[in-house]
Design an enzyme around this catalytic site. Structure first.
Site, short mmCIF file in Angstrom:
data_model
loop_
_atom_site.label_atom_id
_atom_site.label_comp_id
_atom_site.label_asym_id
_atom_site.label_seq_id
_atom_site.Cartn_x
_atom_site.Cartn_y
_atom_site.Cartn_z
N SER A 1 -0.17 -1.79 0.55
CA SER A 1 0.14 -2.62 -0.60
C SER A 1 -1.12 -3.33 -1.09
O SER A 1 -2.17 -2.71 -1.23
CB SER A 1 1.26 -3.61 -0.24
OG SER A 1 1.78 -4.23 -1.40
N ASP B 1 5.54 1.21 -2.88
CA ASP B 1 4.85 0.34 -1.93
C ASP B 1 4.86 0.91 -0.51
O ASP B 1 5.90 1.34 -0.01
CB ASP B 1 5.50 -1.04 -1.93
CG ASP B 1 4.58 -2.09 -1.38
OD1 ASP B 1 4.31 -2.06 -0.16
OD2 ASP B 1 4.11 -2.93 -2.15
#
Length: 381
Positions: free
Chosen positions: A43, A205
């Site tokens: 991320s 993500d």
């Protein structure tokens, strides 16, 4: 012995990592190179990781540049937050509920993070990664993203010739040349930011479905892990009394728990699993340890926030654009505590970033003796 730096996800919370790295740079000798041959990020942590890997100067210079980027950062450089942009994204999201075709080939989300793509393009020179590997400054760098079609956690990595792809249950490693798409995919927080297509599949993500966040570093040859978390959970006593609920949870509180389960729980569970294996190996006699060929002792150092980042976020809500504050307020995201968890992932604003960098630096310096020992750096008297 090979050190790996593991930077977890968490949107704006990743500013905390910059403070920790700033303290490490201060503990190292002047002009020292990067002490982490393997760098892994997920991320927003992936953006920090690749920024370090693509820097060809000293570790201190790399951290100074990284800190400067974060300190100049505004929410508008990460996602469009005006009333018009919010209305457009919200309208497309609502239409996608009744007509799947709206999102086909054009992923929908609450926020448009196209400004982040431009920021990455102007900040990171991806060509420098191969040069750093060729010079021996780093051995490998990896970025984790989640495939929405396959449901697999995919580790995209660049490394020397001694590393091979791997495949385990729900997780794989694939050699590639990292680029902006990999970072956009890895940092695409579910529902908040749109997925990114890489080759044949859309990815989101990397924290989602990341069952073993520590494993990519081990596959890339590391046997010592320096882990920077973004949650104060590890600092909490686990025998605290269960709090009583005054009312049902707000939508923001529910979303916050879902985000925490993706960004935080897997990492903390994997650290706990690592400690159990280390304790098991330490309890075995020497001859028995040699027979457990698939298990090895992995030294680790963990730095995590000593304060609740949700509380700090609640104190800085006013730094967000009124349209984002309205969205958070209507869902309970401006409430102090669990309600402000969602806000903490979006607060790419200087007051919040500055507070997290300072906290990360302070937490790391409190553990400077442990860090110096881990990195074999002598401390001045």
């Amino acid at each position: 012995m090979k050190n790996a730096l593991i930077l977890s996800g968490g949107g704006a919370r990743a500013a905390y990592q910059v403070g920790v790295l700033k303290a490490i740079a201060q503990l190292l000798p002047d002009g020292a190179k990067n002490p982490f041959p393997v760098i892994c990020g997920t991320s927003a942590g992936a953006i920090n990781a690749v920024t370090l890997a693509a820097h060809d100067g000293s570790f201190a210079d790399a951290i100074n540049e990284l800190e400067a980027v974060w300190m100049r950062l505004t929410p508008e450089q990460v996602y469009r937050s005006g009333w018009g942009a919010m209305a457009s994204s919200g309208g497309r999201l609502i239409l996608s509920l009744v007509n799947r075709g709206v999102g086909v080939g054009n992923p929908v989300a609450l926020l448009d993070n196209s400004p982040l793509r431009e920021l990455i393009k102007h900040t990171i020179n991806f060509e420098k990664i191969d040069r750093a590997i060729a010079r021996g400054d780093i051995d490998a760098v990896c970025v984790t993203a989640t495939g929405y079609e396959s449901g697999r956690s995919m580790c995209f990595y660049q490394a020397g010739s001694g590393v091979s792809d791997w495949s385990r249950y729900r997780r794989s490693g694939r050699r590639t040349l990292l680029n902006t798409d990999h970072l956009m995919a890895s940092s695409a927080i579910p529902t908040m930011f749109p997925a990114t297509r890489i080759e044949y599949e859309y990815f989101g993500d990397g924290a989602v479905r990341q069952l073993a966040p520590l494993s990519p570093a081990l596959h890339l040859g590391a046997d010592r892990l320096f882990i920077v978390g973004v949650s104060a959970n590890r600092e909490k006593p686990q025998n605290d009394p269960v709090p009583r609920s005054a009312h049902s949870p707000s939508l923001a509180q529910i979303v916050g728990h879902l985000l925490n389960s993706a960004f935080i729980d897997s990492l903390e569970s994997d650290i706990e699993r690592l400690d159990r294996i280390n304790n098991l190996l330490a309890s075995l006699p020497t001859e028995a340890q040699s027979s457990t060929s698939k298990l090895r002792y992995i030294e680790r150092q963990v730095i995590s926030p000593s304060e609740e980042l949700d509380v700090i976020a609640a104190q800085n809500i006013d730094s967000l654009h009124p349209s984002v504050r309205f969205l958070l307020r209507t869902t309970g995201g401006t409430e102090s505590g669990a309600g402000s968890t969602a806000a903490s992932y979006l607060l790419f604003a200087k007051p919040f970033v500055e507070s997290l960098i300072a906290l990360g630096y302070r937490d790391a310096m409190w553990q400077k003796n442990d860090i110096a020992s881990f990195l074999s750096v002598p401390l001045a008297d």
